[in-house]
Design an enzyme around this catalytic site. Sequence first.
Site, mmCIF file in Angstrom:
data_model
loop_
_atom_site.group_PDB
_atom_site.id
_atom_site.type_symbol
_atom_site.label_atom_id
_atom_site.label_comp_id
_atom_site.label_asym_id
_atom_site.label_seq_id
_atom_site.Cartn_x
_atom_site.Cartn_y
_atom_site.Cartn_z
ATOM 1 C CG ASP A 245 -2.132 0.924 1.080
ATOM 2 O OD1 ASP A 245 -3.142 0.551 0.459
ATOM 3 O OD2 ASP A 245 -2.024 2.067 1.574
ATOM 4 C CE1 TYR A 395 -5.557 6.475 -0.768
ATOM 5 C CE2 TYR A 395 -5.383 7.030 1.561
ATOM 6 C CZ TYR A 395 -5.448 6.079 0.554
ATOM 7 O OH TYR A 395 -5.384 4.741 0.867
ATOM 8 C CG HIS A 452 -4.383 -4.120 0.148
ATOM 9 N ND1 HIS A 452 -3.717 -3.643 -0.957
ATOM 10 C CD2 HIS A 452 -4.386 -3.097 1.048
ATOM 11 C CE1 HIS A 452 -3.358 -2.387 -0.752
ATOM 12 N NE2 HIS A 452 -3.738 -2.037 0.469
#
Length: 476
Positions: A245, A395, A452
């Site tokens: 990630d 983000y 993930h």
Amino acid sequence: QTILCLPRSFEYSQKNAVLVPVAVLGVGGMLVYWLRSRPKIKTIEMGDGWWGSGERPLKGKEDESIRPFKIETSDKEIEDLHCRLEQARYTPPLEGAAFHYGFNSSYLRKVVAYWRNQFDWRKQVEVLNKYPHFQTTIEGIDIHFIHVKPSYVPHGRAVQPLLMVHGWPGSFYEFYKIIPLLTEPARHNLNEGDVVFEVICPSIPGYGFSEAPHQKGFDTIATARIFHKLMNRLGFKEYYLQGGDWGSRIITNMAQMLPQSVKGLHLNFVFVRRQGLRRMISVMLGAYVPWLVGLTREDVRRMYPFIQKNIYELLRESGYLHIQATKPDTAGCGLNDSPVGLAAYILEKFSTWTDKSFLHKDDGGLESKYSLDELLTNVMIYWVTSSIVSSMRFYKENISKDPGLTADARVGVDVPTGIAAFPQELVHTPRAWAKEIFKNIITYSYMPHGGHFAAFEEPKLLAQDIMRFVRKVEQL
């Protein structure tokens, strides 16, 4: 006769006096040309930064001390949480919706009931504190990390420093299952005689117990620089890196920034930005003649049908990304105020990012891979630190820019690289695509199962792959 030879020897000495310097200059010139013509390793400028509140102090050196840190809780904190959990409001789910509309509220009620009546935060705080925690101030903010050393090292064996970096919506807690496998492999039947680690797991600034940046612009490159400074402060000159990630991008930037400090880079998620005609051709031909574009049968199985797996499914799972890359503070207000909303928002990712088929289950398949104690401990790290908003801002700082204009966009990675490709990852990156950026791939593993949150889901599989990679690097 001796007299006659004198002029001739004088003539030779004159020739040598001319030829030797010419030869030296010629060889030297060729060496300089060779050195200058060799392809130079491009790097990201390390630079510097200030993320503390207000202006950077003009005088005084930053406190570089490393301070022991302990996670604590209080009756007031737990009482406030319980009060909020008791007052939660729910909207009934649509019949047969499972997790197709997001977190199923019928199952959410069960999770909240367990959270309120059975989950023991004090006990989990003890679990979190079983490893040594520290804080240190870097570029104006307090950086939290755990540092775990092996309890026993066989004679003659080198201990390899390994920095492991989490992502969103995870935390340093994701690594609690894998740490003992890496630091004490013999106790877990992983002792293959040559690889033992000491593990450093920092919290990304703005996540958990690392202070949030007070200034705009804090991206993965700034994080990479801070983590290099952290490792340097701990006394390490060379070290291995591992992440998925955001952790994957951060450690990739670290390798692009100071390749001489990175012994090896191990990823379980690969960011590939470069597109264009070559990629389009690869996609079009890959389904029919994969060998022609460097794809394997396993690549084809994981990537096709391409539209469904790489566009439709990715769009379905990335709505959060658009919100967080544009207006994170707005949605973050509600999540920071409601523990139930926070749990639904975070745990929904632990469902479908672990296994896409969990979308069809009423409970999201969450307890088939994790315990509720594990899941809620990760949620609590966000709750007690009020860090959900600052974690979401990461983000915006990284995605709101043109990806082709960022400092790392056209810088390859030359350090030895290992890639663990888990089958349930959000997107699959074939080796043929990864090597466009990672020029020195030592191991590329098609993992048999997992998604993930690799270290959290499949700690033994991931530990084995890390060890295999490091073993090969050490043998180079």
